[in-house]
Scaffold this active site. Structure first.
Site, PDB file in Angstrom:
ATOM      1  N   LYS A   1       0.078   3.696  -2.731  1.00  0.00           N
ATOM      2  CA  LYS A   1      -0.945   4.748  -2.679  1.00  0.00           C
ATOM      3  C   LYS A   1      -0.347   6.144  -2.534  1.00  0.00           C
ATOM      4  CE  LYS A   1      -4.709   1.767  -1.023  1.00  0.00           C
ATOM      5  NZ  LYS A   1      -4.080   0.500  -0.646  1.00  0.00           N
TER       6      LYS A   1
ATOM      7  N   SER B   1      -6.321   3.551   3.843  1.00  0.00           N
ATOM      8  CA  SER B   1      -5.749   2.788   2.729  1.00  0.00           C
ATOM      9  C   SER B   1      -6.831   2.126   1.893  1.00  0.00           C
ATOM     10  CB  SER B   1      -4.772   1.718   3.263  1.00  0.00           C
ATOM     11  OG  SER B   1      -3.804   1.386   2.307  1.00  0.00           O
TER      12      SER B   1
ATOM     13  N   SER C   1       0.798  -1.233   0.000  1.00  0.00           N
ATOM     14  CA  SER C   1       0.000   0.000   0.000  1.00  0.00           C
ATOM     15  C   SER C   1       0.822   1.271   0.000  1.00  0.00           C
ATOM     16  CB  SER C   1      -0.962   0.005   1.200  1.00  0.00           C
ATOM     17  OG  SER C   1      -2.061  -0.833   0.942  1.00  0.00           O
TER      18      SER C   1
END
Length: 466
Positions: free
Chosen positions: A77, A134, A74
């Protein structure tokens, strides 16, 4: 005549020996980590890859595998957020989330922000929903809204990565779900973070601890806490740093001000973060900590930050006017002195107990120094290294530039060219000089014999006949 010939021969031999001796005097051409983790007080960490820099002076503080290929999970992101911000309409504009936003997310076990199909959401709420919890649903929504499809949005992400010089990075999705072709390096992530943190909207979201969104199907709002700050607390002042408190199960740390966590089984636990304390700012990226209920990635960051803030301090290792190289520039007739200095004070983050005399300062020119030289032209580098460790570590590398211009003298350069020609054509030059000397000697001896012959002839003419 034979006696005279022998004398001439002896003189020629002496001349040849002298020429050879003089040729030997012809001038030569003008020329021109140990890792900190080895230190005894450094904390034990779980992450396999660690990269830390001082944000203010760009000094690399810690480097364990920064150029190794990793799966970002993640942390992806961060790029998704940056591209979404740079391509978004007004932050307060809204969109309705269709069923395509949520397709496949449950099957992929992706983390989500909690939006619902048919819900009207602002771009601003989507940006925070992407980053703090997230949310893969927010990532999908932004990709569809701004590029028409996730694939098209990923193209924008890869284009941005290329523009930032992230040569070891390739994205295939917006959320960081595992894919063998979805990878990066810690150094590439640093380039991304440095650029992105200059964007006020990115920086604000990156450092936000808690946010309340107001989508249309959530009358009470959606409250998100950052996946990083959900595990952190500043704690009581008398409580030791980088420990998990018994009553809150949160890690005590008072320096971390923002970050993005990541996790997949292949990627391990990951974290990209920044910290600030006592006027010093650090950027730290860790990757591939063991997957566990214990947040090793956040513990590692807290331990590392605490270590540097406790044991390191900024120290001036070079002053602006300290001479690093002093020499004369070849082929300059007048005012040929060159003095190179740092130009400004060089301040590095070093152990508080370090003896600065152990630092090695090496100056290296790019090539043989010679005129012409223009003002501001790069001439070389100076490296500052630690030598008190088992393996020397380069702490800083600076460019050395010329403080002014130096014009080349045609006379000096022409003489140098002649020297070069002589050196490269030694045999030819020696034979030429020798031949010239021999010709001069023979010419002299010939004229001398001529004079003797004419003098003897005159004497014979004057002798009376008996």
């Amino acid at each position: 005549m034979s006696e005279e010939f022998c004398k001439v021969k002896n003189r020629i031999q002496k001349i040849v020996l002298m020429v050879v001796f003089l040729l030997t005097l012809t001038p030569l051409p003008l020329s021109a980590q140990a890792t900190i983790s080895e230190e005894p007080d450094f904390p034990e960490i779980k992450s396999d890859y660690v990269y830390m820099v001082d944000l203010d002076n760009n000094q690399i503080m810690l480097d364990e595998g920064s150029e190794q290929t990793i799966y970002p999970a993640s942390m992806t992101k961060m790029m998704t957020l940056l591209v979404a911000i740079e391509n978004a309409p007004a932050l307060e504009s809204t969109m309705v989330l269709g069923p395509e936003v949520f397709a496949g997310l449950a099957e992929a076990h992706a983390s989500v922000a909690g939006f619902k199909p048919g819900e009207e959401v602002s771009v601003k709420d989507l940006l925070y929903g992407l980053f703090l919890p997230s949310g893969a649903d927010a990532a999908q929504a932004l990709a569809l809204e701004e590029a028409g499809s996730e694939a098209a949005f990923v193209e924008l992400m890869n284009e941005k990565a290329a523009a930032l010089g992230m040569s070891g990075t390739h994205f295939v999705n917006t959320s960081g779900l595992h894919d063998p072709d979805h990878y990066t390096t810690l150094r590439d992530l640093e380039k991304l973070m440095r650029y992105a943190l200059e964007n006020p909207t990115f920086r604000e979201i990156f450092q936000t601890r808690r946010y309340t969104a107001n989508p249309s199907l959530h009358p009470g709002g959606l409250v998100w806490e950052s996946t990083l700050f959900a595990k952190l607390t500043t704690g009581p002042e008398n409580e030791a740093n980088a420990t998990i408190t018994a009553n809150t199960s949160r890690i005590v740390n008072d320096s971390i001000i923002g970050g993005k966590t990541g996790y997949t089984n292949p990627a391990g636990l990951c974290l990209a973060s920044i910290a600030e304390k006592n006027g010093t700012r650090y950027l730290l990226i860790t990757a591939h900590a063991p997957v566990s209920n214990t947040p090793y990635h956040i513990l590692d960051a807290a331990h590392i930050y605490d270590y540097f803030y406790e044991y390191y301090a900024r120290q001036t290792v070079l002053t602006a006017d300290q001479i690093l190289l002093e020499t004369k520039v070849p082929f300059v007739l007048f005012n040929n002195k060159l003095s190179l200095s740092a130009g400004s004070d060089i301040v590095l983050n070093l152990p508080k107990t370090l003896d600065l005399s152990t630092l090695l300062i090496e100056t290296e020119l790019d090539q043989d120094l010679q005129a012409p030289i223009s003002e501001g032209q790069r001439l070389g580098t100076v490296k500052i290294s630690r030598t008190d460790t088992e393996t020397p570590t380069v702490l800083k590398e600076l460019e050395l530039v010329s403080p002014r211009s130096y014009k080349r003298s045609a006379l000096l350069y022409g003489f140098y060219q002649f020297q070069q020609w002589v050196k490269n054509n030694t045999i030819f030059f020696a034979l030429s000089v020798l031949g010239l000397i021999l010709c001069l000697i023979l010419l002299r001896d010939y004229r001398r014999e001529q004079r003797r012959y004419q003098s003897a002839r005159k004497k014979r003419r004057r002798r009376p006949h008996l």
